[in-house]
Design a protein around this motif. Structure first.
Motif, mmCIF file in Angstrom:
data_model
loop_
_atom_site.group_PDB
_atom_site.id
_atom_site.type_symbol
_atom_site.label_atom_id
_atom_site.label_comp_id
_atom_site.label_asym_id
_atom_site.label_seq_id
_atom_site.Cartn_x
_atom_site.Cartn_y
_atom_site.Cartn_z
ATOM 1 N N ALA A 211 -39.983 -16.407 58.049
ATOM 2 C CA ALA A 211 -41.390 -16.479 57.604
ATOM 3 C C ALA A 211 -42.193 -15.297 58.121
ATOM 4 O O ALA A 211 -43.204 -15.454 58.822
ATOM 5 C CB ALA A 211 -42.026 -17.802 58.032
ATOM 6 N N ASP A 212 -41.717 -14.109 57.766
ATOM 7 C CA ASP A 212 -42.388 -12.876 58.213
ATOM 8 C C ASP A 212 -42.493 -12.817 59.730
ATOM 9 O O ASP A 212 -43.523 -12.390 60.289
ATOM 10 C CB ASP A 212 -43.781 -12.765 57.592
ATOM 11 C CG ASP A 212 -43.726 -12.604 56.082
ATOM 12 O OD1 ASP A 212 -42.761 -11.977 55.589
ATOM 13 O OD2 ASP A 212 -44.629 -13.130 55.407
ATOM 14 N N ASP A 213 -41.422 -13.225 60.383
ATOM 15 C CA ASP A 213 -41.310 -13.165 61.845
ATOM 16 C C ASP A 213 -42.335 -14.034 62.555
ATOM 17 O O ASP A 213 -42.687 -13.788 63.715
ATOM 18 C CB ASP A 213 -41.431 -11.723 62.349
ATOM 19 C CG ASP A 213 -40.295 -10.837 61.851
ATOM 20 O OD1 ASP A 213 -39.213 -11.388 61.570
ATOM 21 O OD2 ASP A 213 -40.502 -9.620 61.763
ATOM 22 N N ARG A 214 -42.777 -15.110 61.887
ATOM 23 C CA ARG A 214 -43.685 -16.036 62.558
ATOM 24 C C ARG A 214 -42.956 -17.201 63.217
ATOM 25 O O ARG A 214 -43.479 -17.836 64.119
ATOM 26 C CB ARG A 214 -44.718 -16.584 61.564
ATOM 27 C CG ARG A 214 -45.761 -15.544 61.166
ATOM 28 C CD ARG A 214 -46.981 -16.198 60.539
ATOM 29 N NE ARG A 214 -48.028 -15.217 60.281
ATOM 30 C CZ ARG A 214 -48.911 -14.812 61.178
ATOM 31 N NH1 ARG A 214 -48.853 -15.299 62.412
ATOM 32 N NH2 ARG A 214 -49.841 -13.921 60.867
ATOM 33 N N PHE A 215 -41.760 -17.495 62.757
ATOM 34 C CA PHE A 215 -40.958 -18.565 63.347
ATOM 35 C C PHE A 215 -39.638 -17.974 63.832
ATOM 36 O O PHE A 215 -39.006 -17.168 63.147
ATOM 37 C CB PHE A 215 -40.698 -19.671 62.327
ATOM 38 C CG PHE A 215 -39.856 -20.798 62.874
ATOM 39 C CD1 PHE A 215 -40.398 -21.734 63.741
ATOM 40 C CD2 PHE A 215 -38.515 -20.891 62.540
ATOM 41 C CE1 PHE A 215 -39.615 -22.751 64.261
ATOM 42 C CE2 PHE A 215 -37.726 -21.919 63.050
ATOM 43 C CZ PHE A 215 -38.277 -22.848 63.911
ATOM 44 N N GLY A 216 -39.251 -18.378 65.036
ATOM 45 C CA GLY A 216 -38.011 -17.854 65.592
ATOM 46 C C GLY A 216 -37.206 -18.932 66.280
ATOM 47 O O GLY A 216 -37.755 -19.914 66.800
ATOM 48 N N VAL A 217 -35.897 -18.756 66.279
ATOM 49 C CA VAL A 217 -34.997 -19.673 66.958
ATOM 50 C C VAL A 217 -33.934 -18.858 67.696
ATOM 51 O O VAL A 217 -33.427 -17.862 67.172
ATOM 52 C CB VAL A 217 -34.342 -20.660 65.968
ATOM 53 C CG1 VAL A 217 -33.569 -19.920 64.864
ATOM 54 C CG2 VAL A 217 -33.421 -21.626 66.698
ATOM 55 N N ALA A 218 -33.673 -19.259 68.913
ATOM 56 C CA ALA A 218 -32.599 -18.644 69.699
ATOM 57 C C ALA A 218 -31.761 -19.773 70.282
ATOM 58 O O ALA A 218 -32.296 -20.734 70.840
ATOM 59 C CB ALA A 218 -33.165 -17.769 70.814
ATOM 60 N N LEU A 219 -30.464 -19.652 70.144
ATOM 61 C CA LEU A 219 -29.548 -20.689 70.596
ATOM 62 C C LEU A 219 -28.373 -20.028 71.301
ATOM 63 O O LEU A 219 -27.820 -19.029 70.824
ATOM 64 C CB LEU A 219 -29.049 -21.498 69.401
ATOM 65 C CG LEU A 219 -28.003 -22.587 69.668
ATOM 66 C CD1 LEU A 219 -28.612 -23.701 70.511
ATOM 67 C CD2 LEU A 219 -27.468 -23.140 68.350
ATOM 68 N N SER A 220 -28.014 -20.574 72.447
ATOM 69 C CA SER A 220 -26.833 -20.059 73.159
ATOM 70 C C SER A 220 -26.028 -21.239 73.675
ATOM 71 O O SER A 220 -26.578 -22.297 74.011
ATOM 72 C CB SER A 220 -27.238 -19.141 74.315
ATOM 73 O OG SER A 220 -27.880 -19.868 75.347
ATOM 74 N N PHE A 221 -24.731 -21.038 73.752
ATOM 75 C CA PHE A 221 -23.823 -22.072 74.252
ATOM 76 C C PHE A 221 -22.669 -21.386 74.953
ATOM 77 O O PHE A 221 -22.159 -20.362 74.494
ATOM 78 C CB PHE A 221 -23.299 -22.927 73.093
ATOM 79 C CG PHE A 221 -22.227 -23.902 73.510
ATOM 80 C CD1 PHE A 221 -22.561 -25.122 74.084
ATOM 81 C CD2 PHE A 221 -20.881 -23.586 73.346
ATOM 82 C CE1 PHE A 221 -21.574 -26.010 74.482
ATOM 83 C CE2 PHE A 221 -19.886 -24.469 73.738
ATOM 84 C CZ PHE A 221 -20.234 -25.684 74.307
ATOM 85 N N SER A 222 -22.267 -21.939 76.072
ATOM 86 C CA SER A 222 -21.102 -21.391 76.765
ATOM 87 C C SER A 222 -20.337 -22.511 77.432
ATOM 88 O O SER A 222 -20.920 -23.513 77.866
ATOM 89 C CB SER A 222 -21.521 -20.346 77.807
ATOM 90 O OG SER A 222 -22.180 -20.969 78.895
ATOM 91 N N GLN A 223 -19.045 -22.327 77.527
ATOM 92 C CA GLN A 223 -18.177 -23.277 78.218
ATOM 93 C C GLN A 223 -17.096 -22.494 78.930
ATOM 94 O O GLN A 223 -16.490 -21.575 78.367
ATOM 95 C CB GLN A 223 -17.565 -24.284 77.255
ATOM 96 C CG GLN A 223 -16.801 -25.409 77.964
ATOM 97 C CD GLN A 223 -16.440 -26.537 77.023
ATOM 98 O OE1 GLN A 223 -15.967 -26.291 75.917
ATOM 99 N NE2 GLN A 223 -16.658 -27.772 77.448
#
Length: 983
Positions: A211-223
């Protein structure tokens, strides 16, 4: 728009000076375009060692006060496999290792409990029932930077007297666009014997904006999983000035001789000597999710969650001896300072132990932040989070506890302790079978004990901050920042102990419970073979292994309540004959702060001034479960057990409070464009340890002679308070290169030490030296025999003083037990720590080579006086340290060799079986080499190799003197091979 990724060091050098501190922000360079075409922008994302070091240098250069940082080399790649080991690259930081991994940090000589860990500026709870945060339980993949604040800052929460470490995680709106990284590793730990030779480690990271850089998501996972083994030798404690034999057969005493011709000074004997091998399986899972929404150009909402779970399972085997003194001692040799180098001691027993347990640490933090740009000059931020950290050593699904089984025999003639040669003391036994080796058929049940001690720490925090930037008044004021906060920190724990189950002792004998086939004889050829005197050099070069579960099952089936009464074998910490303690401490802190930034010139020198203060008021509530002591029974020659009154559970609640004012000032003067000078003063605090704040009194549950001790808390303890001074000079002479030197001084008051008071408690009588005990001694001496504690115990039973279970209870004719009760108190003294820090980071032109080197020299009047037996309040963790990084980065290669050295230091005061003078525990100097090699097969695909502890370094510890051996540990190197893909 086209995107190009470069890994060459020349590009990193060219753009590093314009990178934002601690973030992977893109640098945009507009290409030549025709008037009709849309502008094309080339994004250059700098990666690798040089980019990381350049960003870290920029944080240091641009910050107010003394701040250091570690930046990620790229998305998902931190400079080290462990956050603590990354932090040790910073000047003045050294690590404490657990199971061969960096776990907690010491900064400028102040140990883990003096340093505060924050996550994105939020105060994090300690691990379990502690204030210290174990950094090895948090994966490094989702971390973009570590910021270490060495000087006070009004806007930071209090608690970091040594330093405040802020863990910065990735924010999607700070780096728009789609990014993805996937990493896989195979880990080989050379110490592993029972687990998998290669264990996996996986991590994935995703970040995108919409949305024109108005909404962001960052997800990380490690095992990650690691299987490994630790080999160790240890003595639980040294006892001072113990009773000596009335008629020893042989004595060498090298202490100075007084005017009366007799040796002078203190003398010390080891309470035991143990050897052990423990196999571990460790699994760690970490996940992070960040959601951001820019509702308008002026308002941004951020919601983030970080969760981790670390599971450590262990199974160990051990063997060793237990010592009592007085007429048990046949012969001994003391050195010039009174330490026993050799002792021939009869009585008691030799044992072969097994242990098993699983510990789970679960942490979770959920936070919400709203940043609002009210006007061009005024910003407001609201932040709230709820974080908790739970540790549970009863995570074994089968048992729900951790346990220790002691099998062995008291059928010995004498035992020997010998530390006259080698690095490992020798312990060996002459058995009544005429040899120095116990046969499987002679192994008997002594006792077992089972524990469950879960703990939890929780922080709920609310903050409101506001910043006003001055564009109205024509004065040097740049900005004013202020805020209020409320922090509720609750720490609670339970400590359940089964008591000594299954006897304890060897009378009556139960050897028939265990078939010979249950025991496997092993030799010590590969045991502690990195130490002189280890391996085949051990005089007693054998030990037995056996199944923990089988030993528990056999004893549970036979040693029933019908046969044993209250000594029944009940493998449950919460059995009716055990003890349960519970305690909690709640701290509620209300705080407010005001901080201002100024810029002006003095004699044509640009000056930056940051001045402010923080006020905090803390209310403390402590609740402790009280057990009512009844009597101390002598249940076997080497075991004494506290018995408790039955009845209702009692809780004692106490309150306390304190308030502090923490002013600070940072002054920066740019002497030239490249030369920066700093001067900082301020106050910082660390609150008292949790165990010290808990009210109530507790006595030892196993009060053997020489260990009749207890503790009592103090809810009104005031925090450690330090007045800090910092001076530094920093020369930034080339892109990515600088040299810095600094001096710091910390004057700390309210040091917490223990005052020990010897008391008697009505109703608690001492069998030892009572009339029945003295009669037994007289009976033995009359026969011309040696009155060891084993002989005295057996004689008292023969004289009819035992009950049906073979236990000897006290009588009213016996004297009262003398207890040494320790209670924490604030010391009136002010103690000072001085240190010099120096660092040099240099890029060797366009060659791709570079290095970083730093060191810290620290001293102060806070050392432990090893010659004194009085209670002391030293500073734990004080030591010199140094770090070296050598690296090459070019043509797709990224190679780094690191060296970390820490001088000897005080681990803590008090030993597990030490005497009541609270003797010290010191660690010897330690150094470790690590290697990292990366190769970019393509701009997006990298393969790598890492080597940890390449030279198989070992750890050693000692008491007052190096001759007072405490521990030796051997881990082995580990090797990692992996690949990383990103786009």
């Amino acid at each position: 728009m086209k995107t190009t990724t470069f890994t060459k060091s020349r590009v990193a050098t060219a753009v590093s000076v314009v990178l934002s501190a601690g973030m992977m922000l893109p640098l945009q360079a507009q290409e030549t375009a025709t008037p009709e075409a849309e502008p094309k922008v080339e994004i250059i994302e700098v990666r690798g060692i040089r980019g990381s070091l350049a960003r870290s240098m920029d944080v240091k250069r641009e910050s107010s006060g003394v701040v250091d940082a570690i930046s990620s080399e790229e998305m998902g790649k931190f400079p080290d496999t462990n956050l603590a080991e990354s932090l040790q690259r910073i000047t003045g930081v050294s690590v404490s290792r657990v199971n061969g991994e960096g776990s907690q940090i010491t900064v400028r000589g102040f140990g883990p409990e003096f340093n505060l860990i924050t996550l994105n500026g939020r105060q994090m709870p300690g691990t379990g029932y502690t204030r210290s945060f174990n950094l090895e339980n948090l994966s490094s993949e989702g971390v973009s930077a570590l910021e270490l604040y060495k000087t006070a800052r009004a806007e930071n929460p209090s608690g970091g007297l040594g330093a405040t470490v802020n863990i910065v995680t990735s924010k999607p709106l700070s780096s728009p666009g789609q990014k993805f990284a996937l990493m896989g590793k195979g880990v080989h730990d050379s110490s592993n014997e029972k687990g998998k030779d290669v264990t996996p480690e996986l991590a994935a990271l995703y970040s995108n904006t919409f949305a024109d850089d108005r909404f962001g998501v960052a997800l990380s996972f490690s095992q990650a999983r690691r299987d490994f083994q630790i080999q160790n030798a240890n003595i639980q404690g040294w006892q001072a000035n113990v009773p000596l034999p009335s008629n020893p057969t042989h004595v060498i005493d090298r202490r100075p001789v007084g005017a009366d011709g007799l040796p002078t000074g203190n003398y010390f004997f080891p309470k035991d000597m143990n050897y052990g091998i423990t196999d571990f399986q460790r699994e760690r899972t970490t996940g992070q999710l960040t959601l951001q929404y820019a509702a308008t150009d002026d308002i941004t909402f951020t919601l983030d969650y970080t969760g981790s779970r670390a599971l450590v399972g262990s199974q160990g085997i051990g063997w060793g001896i237990w010592n009592n003194f007085g007429d048990n001692i046949n012969a001994y040799e003391l050195d010039e300072r009174g330490t026993a180098l050799f002792a021939d001691i009869s009585g008691d027993d030799g044992s072969f132990s097994a242990s098993k347990g699983t510990t789970e640490v679960k942490a979770a933090s959920i936070g919400f932040n709203m940043a609002w740009q009210l006007t061009d000059n005024w910003q407001v931020s609201f932040d709230a989070h709820d974080s908790n950290n739970k540790a549970d050593n009863g995570a074994d699904k089968g048992s729900g506890n951790s346990g220790q089984i002691i099998l062995g025999s008291d059928q010995l003639i004498t035992k020997f302790y010998d530390y006259r040669t080698g690095e490992i003391p020798q312990a060996y036994i002459l058995w009544r079978n005429g040899t120095n080796e116990l046969r499987p058929s002679e192994i008997d049940s002594n006792f077992s004990q089972f524990f469950h001690s879960p703990g939890e720490s929780e922080v709920q925090q609310f903050k409101l901050d506001s910043t006003w930037h001055n564009s109205v008044f024509n004065i040097p004021l740049v900005s004013i920042k202020g805020g209020v906060a409320r922090t509720e920190q609750t720490m609670s724990g339970t400590n359940a102990w089964s008591g000594l189950r299954g006897g304890p002792g060897f009378n009556p004998s139960f050897t028939f419970i265990f078939p010979d086939s249950m025991f496997t004889r092993r030799d010590t050829g590969n045991f502690l073979d990195q130490f002189a005197g280890g391996g085949n050099g051990l005089v007693s070069n054998y030990y037995y292994t056996y199944s923990y579960d089988e030993a528990v099952a056999r004893q549970t089936a036979y040693l029933t309540e019908t046969l044993m009464g209250p000594n029944a074998y009940l493998p449950d910490p919460y059995n009716v004959y055990g003890t349960v303690g519970q305690s909690s401490v709640q701290e509620v802190t209300n705080s407010l702060y005001l901080q201002s930034a100024w810029e002006f010139d003095v004699a044509n020198f640009p000056v930056q001034l940051n001045v402010g203060a923080r006020y905090e008021k803390t209310d403390v509530t402590s609740s402790v479960r009280q057990d009512v002591e009844k009597q101390v029974n002598w249940v076997s020659p080497s075991e004494w057990i506290m018995k408790y009154e039955s009845g209702d559970i009692n809780f004692l609640t106490l309150t306390g409070s304190h308030n502090v004012l923490l002013p600070m000032m940072d002054l920066r003067v740019d002497l030239t464009d490249d030369l920066v000078s700093r001067f900082s003063v301020g106050k910082s605090i660390t609150r008292a340890p949790l165990g010290a704040l808990g009210g109530g009194r507790s006595l030892s549950g196993s009060p053997k002679p020489g260990a009749r001790s207890g503790g009592q808390g103090n809810t009104n303890l005031q925090p450690y308070e330090s007045t800090n001074l910092d001076l530094s000079l920093e020369y930034y002479y080339a892109p990515g290169s600088y040299a810095a030197i600094g001096y710091y001084r910390k004057s700390v008051k309210n040091f917490i030490g223990n005052s020990i008071t010897d008391i008697t408690i009505e109703g608690l009588h001492d069998i030892q030296n009572g009339p029945r005990y003295q009669q037994a001694v007289a009976d033995i001496v009359a026969r011309g025999e040696q009155p060891t504690d084993t002989a005295i115990y057996n004689q008292m039973l023969a004289n009819g003083h035992g009950d049906a279970n073979g236990e000897i209870a006290p009588s009213s004719a016996d004297p009262l037990i003398l207890w040494s009760i320790s209670q924490p108190q604030n010391s009136p003294d002010t103690k000072t720590v001085d240190g010099i820090e120096a660092a040099w980071q240099h890029m060797l032109g366009e060659t791709g080579f570079g290095f970083g080197i730093n060191g810290t020299i620290v001293s102060g009047d806070v050392k432990f006086d090893v010659e004194s037996l009085t209670q002391q309040t030293p500073l734990v963790g004080l030591s010199n340290s140094a770090n070296l990084q050598l690296f090459y980065e070019d043509y797709g290669w990224s190679i780094k060799l690191t060296y970390a050295w820490r001088d000897s230091y005080l681990i803590g005061v008090g030993q597990g079986q030490g005497s009541s003078d609270a003797p010290p525990q010191f660690a010897k100097a330690y150094a470790q080499w690590d290697l990292s090699v990366n190769y970019d097969v393509t701009p997006n695909f990298t393969v790598f190799f890492e080597g940890i502890n390449l030279t198989n370094e070992t750890e050693q510890g000692y008491g007052r003197y190096e001759e007072q051996f405490l521990f030796a540990r051997q881990y082995g190197p580990r090797y990692i091979l992996g690949a990383r893909y990103r786009f």
